[in-house]
Design a protein around this motif. Structure first.
Motif, PDB file in Angstrom:
ATOM      1  N   THR A  18      40.024  33.947  25.026  1.00  0.00           N
ATOM      2  CA  THR A  18      39.301  33.087  25.956  1.00  0.00           C
ATOM      3  C   THR A  18      39.191  31.696  25.347  1.00  0.00           C
ATOM      4  OG1 THR A  18      38.014  34.961  26.728  1.00  0.00           O
ATOM      5  CG2 THR A  18      37.146  32.781  27.219  1.00  0.00           C
ATOM      6  N   THR A  35      33.904  27.498  28.643  1.00  0.00           N
ATOM      7  CA  THR A  35      34.718  28.651  28.271  1.00  0.00           C
ATOM      8  C   THR A  35      35.496  29.153  29.480  1.00  0.00           C
ATOM      9  OG1 THR A  35      32.911  30.181  28.725  1.00  0.00           O
ATOM     10  CG2 THR A  35      33.113  29.401  26.473  1.00  0.00           C
ATOM     11  N   GLY A  36      36.639  29.728  29.220  1.00  0.00           N
ATOM     12  CA  GLY A  36      37.500  30.254  30.278  1.00  0.00           C
ATOM     13  C   GLY A  36      38.702  29.345  30.489  1.00  0.00           C
TER      14      GLY A  36
END
Length: 68
Positions: A18, A35-36
């Protein structure tokens, strides 16, 4: 011991991980974490440093004998 450097750091970009993007402004101390994979891609396209500059409120720094 590691120190935070101002700017943008993107890490964990390998397949299956991630991604994380951290933005830190050394002038005012603002920190943002995204995040992501898609969120990090969109965040980087938005150019976070340029977007932050008009809103940056620098904090005063301690200098001389009063600095701890």
């Amino acid at each position: 011991m590691s120190a935070w450097r101002s700017g943008v750091q993107v890490r964990r970009t390998e397949r299956g991980q991630t991604p994380i993007a951290d933005f830190y402004c050394g002038r005012c101390g603002t920190h943002r974490r995204v995040t992501g994979r898609q969120k990090v891609t969109d965040y980087m396209r938005a150019n976070p440093i340029t977007d932050h500059l008009p809103n940056c409120q620098p904090t005063p720094t301690k200098q001389g004998a009063t600095a701890a």
